[in-house]
Structure formats: structure tokens, C-alpha cells
Design a protein around this motif. Structure first.
Motif, PDB file in Angstrom:
ATOM      1  N   ALA A 234       0.805  -1.223   0.000  1.00 36.62           N
ATOM      2  CA  ALA A 234       0.000   0.000   0.000  1.00 36.62           C
ATOM      3  C   ALA A 234       0.835   1.269   0.000  1.00 36.62           C
ATOM      4  CB  ALA A 234      -0.922  -0.005   1.216  1.00 36.62           C
ATOM      5  N   SER A 235       0.256   2.313  -0.606  1.00 35.04           N
ATOM      6  CA  SER A 235       0.823   3.651  -0.427  1.00 35.04           C
ATOM      7  C   SER A 235       0.155   4.332   0.758  1.00 35.04           C
ATOM      8  CB  SER A 235       0.654   4.479  -1.696  1.00 35.04           C
ATOM      9  OG  SER A 235      -0.654   4.360  -2.210  1.00 35.04           O
ATOM     10  N   GLY A 236      -1.058   3.915   1.082  1.00 34.73           N
ATOM     11  CA  GLY A 236      -1.756   4.508   2.219  1.00 34.73           C
ATOM     12  C   GLY A 236      -2.599   3.482   2.950  1.00 34.73           C
TER      13      GLY A 236
ATOM     14  N   LEU B  78      -3.362   7.371   6.120  1.00 32.88           N
ATOM     15  CA  LEU B  78      -4.272   8.387   5.589  1.00 32.88           C
ATOM     16  C   LEU B  78      -5.273   8.817   6.643  1.00 32.88           C
ATOM     17  CD1 LEU B  78      -4.789   6.947   2.020  1.00 32.88           C
ATOM     18  CD2 LEU B  78      -3.515   9.002   2.666  1.00 32.88           C
ATOM     19  N   GLY B  79      -5.566   7.920   7.565  1.00 34.99           N
ATOM     20  CA  GLY B  79      -6.414   8.333   8.663  1.00 34.99           C
ATOM     21  C   GLY B  79      -7.307   7.238   9.198  1.00 34.99           C
ATOM     22  N   ILE B  80      -7.877   7.540  10.348  1.00 35.74           N
ATOM     23  CA  ILE B  80      -8.921   6.701  10.923  1.00 35.74           C
ATOM     24  C   ILE B  80     -10.230   7.117  10.269  1.00 35.74           C
ATOM     25  CG2 ILE B  80     -10.229   6.316  13.045  1.00 35.74           C
ATOM     26  CD1 ILE B  80      -7.540   6.741  14.547  1.00 35.74           C
ATOM     27  N   LEU B  81     -11.017   6.129   9.853  1.00 39.08           N
ATOM     28  CA  LEU B  81     -12.341   6.424   9.286  1.00 39.08           C
ATOM     29  C   LEU B  81     -13.407   6.020  10.303  1.00 39.08           C
ATOM     30  CD1 LEU B  81     -14.217   7.253   6.944  1.00 39.08           C
ATOM     31  CD2 LEU B  81     -14.053   4.901   6.098  1.00 39.08           C
ATOM     32  N   PRO B  82     -14.012   6.995  10.983  1.00 39.78           N
ATOM     33  CA  PRO B  82     -15.045   6.649  11.965  1.00 39.78           C
ATOM     34  C   PRO B  82     -16.278   6.088  11.252  1.00 39.78           C
ATOM     35  CG  PRO B  82     -14.277   8.924  12.238  1.00 39.78           C
ATOM     36  CD  PRO B  82     -13.801   8.450  10.904  1.00 39.78           C
ATOM     37  N   THR B  83     -16.700   4.898  11.662  1.00 38.36           N
ATOM     38  CA  THR B  83     -17.827   4.228  11.007  1.00 38.36           C
ATOM     39  C   THR B  83     -18.940   3.997  12.016  1.00 38.36           C
ATOM     40  OG1 THR B  83     -16.818   2.105  11.486  1.00 38.36           O
ATOM     41  CG2 THR B  83     -16.377   3.034   9.311  1.00 38.36           C
ATOM     42  N   LEU B  84     -20.077   3.526  11.533  1.00 37.71           N
ATOM     43  CA  LEU B  84     -21.216   3.166  12.398  1.00 37.71           C
ATOM     44  C   LEU B  84     -21.501   4.286  13.400  1.00 37.71           C
ATOM     45  CD1 LEU B  84     -19.970  -0.468  12.816  1.00 37.71           C
ATOM     46  CD2 LEU B  84     -22.168   0.118  11.779  1.00 37.71           C
TER      47      LEU B  84
ATOM     48  N   VAL C  80      -9.910  11.972  19.265  1.00 38.98           N
ATOM     49  CA  VAL C  80      -9.163  10.786  18.826  1.00 38.98           C
ATOM     50  C   VAL C  80      -7.949  11.149  17.961  1.00 38.98           C
ATOM     51  CG1 VAL C  80     -10.550  10.329  16.763  1.00 38.98           C
ATOM     52  CG2 VAL C  80      -9.392   8.464  17.896  1.00 38.98           C
ATOM     53  N   GLY C  81      -8.064  12.198  17.166  1.00 42.29           N
ATOM     54  CA  GLY C  81      -6.948  12.599  16.314  1.00 42.29           C
ATOM     55  C   GLY C  81      -5.735  12.980  17.129  1.00 42.29           C
ATOM     56  N   GLU C  82      -5.984  13.763  18.180  1.00 43.42           N
ATOM     57  CA  GLU C  82      -4.889  14.191  19.063  1.00 43.42           C
ATOM     58  C   GLU C  82      -4.284  13.015  19.784  1.00 43.42           C
ATOM     59  OE1 GLU C  82      -5.495  17.366  22.126  1.00 43.42           O
ATOM     60  OE2 GLU C  82      -6.814  18.098  20.508  1.00 43.42           O
ATOM     61  N   ARG C  83      -5.155  12.165  20.249  1.00 50.01           N
ATOM     62  CA  ARG C  83      -4.727  11.039  21.064  1.00 50.01           C
ATOM     63  C   ARG C  83      -3.753  10.129  20.318  1.00 50.01           C
ATOM     64  NH1 ARG C  83      -9.069   7.692  24.431  1.00 50.01           N
ATOM     65  NH2 ARG C  83      -7.834   5.863  24.914  1.00 50.01           N
ATOM     66  N   TYR C  84      -4.029   9.861  19.047  1.00 47.27           N
ATOM     67  CA  TYR C  84      -3.177   8.934  18.300  1.00 47.27           C
ATOM     68  C   TYR C  84      -2.230   9.643  17.339  1.00 47.27           C
ATOM     69  CZ  TYR C  84      -6.262   5.359  20.111  1.00 47.27           C
ATOM     70  OH  TYR C  84      -6.968   4.537  20.947  1.00 47.27           O
ATOM     71  N   GLY C  85      -2.376  10.935  17.195  1.00 49.59           N
ATOM     72  CA  GLY C  85      -1.487  11.676  16.302  1.00 49.59           C
ATOM     73  C   GLY C  85      -1.646  11.287  14.841  1.00 49.59           C
ATOM     74  N   VAL C  86      -2.857  10.867  14.440  1.00 50.18           N
ATOM     75  CA  VAL C  86      -3.111  10.570  13.017  1.00 50.18           C
ATOM     76  C   VAL C  86      -4.374  11.331  12.594  1.00 50.18           C
ATOM     77  CG1 VAL C  86      -2.061   8.273  13.123  1.00 50.18           C
ATOM     78  CG2 VAL C  86      -4.513   8.532  13.512  1.00 50.18           C
TER      79      VAL C  86
ATOM     80  N   VAL D 247      -8.073  12.159  11.251  1.00 50.48           N
ATOM     81  CA  VAL D 247      -9.384  11.507  11.301  1.00 50.48           C
ATOM     82  C   VAL D 247     -10.138  11.952  10.058  1.00 50.48           C
ATOM     83  CG1 VAL D 247     -11.530  11.247  12.578  1.00 50.48           C
ATOM     84  CG2 VAL D 247      -9.365  11.524  13.810  1.00 50.48           C
ATOM     85  N   LEU D 248     -10.538  10.987   9.234  1.00 50.53           N
ATOM     86  CA  LEU D 248     -11.214  11.324   7.984  1.00 50.53           C
ATOM     87  C   LEU D 248     -12.612  11.865   8.295  1.00 50.53           C
ATOM     88  CD1 LEU D 248     -10.054   8.264   5.868  1.00 50.53           C
ATOM     89  CD2 LEU D 248      -9.125  10.581   5.879  1.00 50.53           C
ATOM     90  N   ASP D 249     -13.053  12.756   7.435  1.00 55.63           N
ATOM     91  CA  ASP D 249     -14.308  13.452   7.664  1.00 55.63           C
ATOM     92  C   ASP D 249     -15.133  13.439   6.380  1.00 55.63           C
ATOM     93  OD1 ASP D 249     -15.748  15.236   9.624  1.00 55.63           O
ATOM     94  OD2 ASP D 249     -15.605  16.599   7.900  1.00 55.63           O
TER      95      ASP D 249
END
Ligand code: ADP
Ligand code: MG
Length: 266
Positions: free
Chosen positions: A154-156, A192-198, A213-219, A221-223
Motif C-alpha cells: 500500500a501507499s496509504g 491516511l487516517g482513521i475512518l469513523p464508522t457506524l 481521537v486525532g490528538e490522542r493517536y497523532g493521526v 481523522v477522515l471526515d
């Protein structure tokens, strides 16, 4: 479908999470359909022996002759495994045979690079994925050799995760594995990011977790988050994604928005 120039490498995006039921497969089918709507040529790779993606695209794995298993363990060409599905999507299908691939690959040097090599089309057998703009890889719920193959190709990487579960330890574990892959196997891999689902926007807990969550893991968060909607349960039964079974639903709209944002970044 417009084809990419031969000399350009496609964006290969792995959707990974060692937990099941977090909407990996749903996200691969929906983002794939959204990329196709945007005029991109899309290849989906089912890397889960349970073959849920294959099923959801209307294909019975029992009727598949050349699957991702043959690509990974017998040097079959990606092009020979590709099936053309509805919604303009191409698929490298999976079958239950893939359950044995993990053990077969373990004895092989360079076992983490097999999918990458196959997609690059450098096998003696022939063509890889150069004709596609985007390749989406649906991972199995584990961090085993198959998922390492996806992360190495993968690239991402995108990490689908129910909003309610974002506070749990699993995210950290997966990101540790990604960091190992970046260090050892694939320095070019980008989270590329966490994708929050459900996502249930009415739940205060879900909103709160999403906020930090973005701050917590330093990645990233997709929106937007993908809303929980009953329409998703209906889609796989007819072999099409929610983007065509419920064109105007909030879920379809959210996947379209995420796909458009991803395209800008890739
Ligand atoms: P995974 O591939 O991570 O195991 P799936 O994509 O198979 O997860 O999804 C698990 C279940 O959740 C499936 O029954 C699917 O239809 C359902 N689902 C996925 N996304 C949504 C959503 N946004 N709203 C409601 N149900 C969903
Ligand atoms: Mg799945």
C-alpha cells in the motif's frame, strides 16, 4: 472507464483493522463505488478468506477459478484473477482457500512482498495493476502475513473504526504494526487516517470520542464520519454497494465526501 497511463503507479489503499465488524468491507465497496463515480478506474482486492467483499459484489466464491490465493501462492497474474463487477468495479476475488495461504507464505523468504510484486506486475505471469487509478485492499481481521502483505503493497492505510470503539486499545496496536511496517517493509506507507464508522451522531459518547481521537493517536481523522444506517444491511444482498442501492442516503453521501477528499490527497 478511463485508463491510467501505463507508466503511472496506482494509489494502493489498504483498509485494515484487526477487529471484525468495523466496516472494512463495507468501506472498500462503498469507497470503490465512489471513486468509480468520480471517473476513476478501480480495482478491489479481497484479502479475507471469508470472502465477504467477493460475496457482496454478487460473486459466489465457489464459482471462482483464479482467486487472490492463486496470485499469492502460485504466481498467477493479477489480470487472470480479475472479475468485472457492477458499478464499474474490478475485483480480485477471494475464496476460503486463502485460509491456507498464510501457512504457505510463512515458509517463503520475502513473504510480505508477494502482493506488492503481483500488483506491480513483475511476475513472469504478466500484468499487474498499472491500468488502474486506485486499488483498494480489503484486509482480514488479523495482523498476520496477509495484512502485512496489504500494508507492504500500500501507499496509504485507512483504519475503519466504529466511533464508539475509538477509545479502545486496538487502534494503538494497529498503529504500532503500521509503524513496524514503515520501518522495516514499506517506508512509503502513509497513514491516511482513521475512518469513523457506524457513527450515531445522537450519542454524546460517540461525539466526545471523535473530538479527541486525532490528538490522542497523532493521526488524521477522515471526515465526515460514516453514519450508522439500516440501508447498509440491505446492499450486499443484491451485489451492489449502498451507493447504488440507496443513492441519496446519508451513508452514501458520507462515503462520496470521504472519497473526494482522499482523491485530492493521493
Ligand atoms: P468488517 O469487514 O470490518 O468485518 P463489515 O463491512 O462486514 O465489517 O460490516 C460489519 C456489519 O456492519 C455488516 O453487517 C454491515 O452491513 C454493517 N455495517 C457496516 N457499515 C454500516 C453502517 N454505516 N450502518 C449500519 N450498518 C453497517
Ligand atoms: Mg470484512
Amino acid at each position: 472507464v478511463r485508463r491510467a497511463p501505463k507508466d503511472r503507479r496506482p494509489s494502493v489503499l489498504a483498509l485494515a483493522n484487526q477487529k471484525g465488524g468495523v466496516a472494512k468491507t463495507t468501506s472498500v465497496a462503498s469507497l470503490g463505488a465512489a471513486f468509480a463515480e468520480l471517473g476513476k478506474s478501480v480495482l478491489l482486492v479481497d484479502l479475507d478468506p471469508q470472502a465477504c467483499l467477493t460475496f457482496s459484489l454478487g460473486i459466489d466464491p465457489d464459482t471462482v477459478e483464479t482467486s487472490v490465493h492463486e496470485v499469492l501462492t502460485q504466481g498467477a497474474a493479477v489480470a487472470d484473477a480479475v472479475l468485472h463487477c457492477d458499478e464499474g468495479l474490478d475485483l480480485v476475488p477471494s475464496t476460503i482457500d486463502l485460509a491456507g495461504a498464510e501457512a504457505m507464505l510463512l515458509a517463503r523468504p520475502g513473504r510480505e512482498y508477494v502482493l506488492r510484486t503481483a500488483l506491480e506486475g513483475q511476475t513472469a505471469a504478466g500484468a499487474g495493476s498499472a491500468a488502474y487509478d486506485v486499488v483498494l485492499v480489503d484486509c482480514s481481521p488479523s495482523l498476520g502475513v496477509l495484512t502485512l502483505n496489504a500494508l507492504t503493497a500500500a501507499s496509504g492505510v485507512i483504519v475503519p473504526m466504529p466511533a464508539e470503539m475509538l477509545g479502545h486499545r486496538g487502534v494503538g496496536q494497529l498503529l504500532d504494526t503500521v509503524a513496524d511496517v514503515q520501518r522495516i517493509l514499506n517506508p512509503d506507507l502513509e497513514v491516511l487516517g482513521i475512518l469513523p464508522t457506524l457513527y450515531d451522531g445522537r450519542s454524546r459518547h460517540a461525539r466526545e470520542v471523535l473530538a479527541d481521537v486525532g490528538e490522542r493517536y497523532g493521526v488524521p481523522v477522515l471526515d465526515p464520519p460514516i453514519p450508522k444506517t439500516i440501508r447498509f444491511a440491505e446492499a450486499p444482498a443484491v451485489g451492489r454497494s449502498i451507493l447504488s442501492t440507496a443513492r441519496t442516503s446519508k451513508g452514501a453521501a458520507a462515503y462520496r465526501e470521504v472519497a473526494a477528499a482522499l482523491l485530492k490527497r493521493c
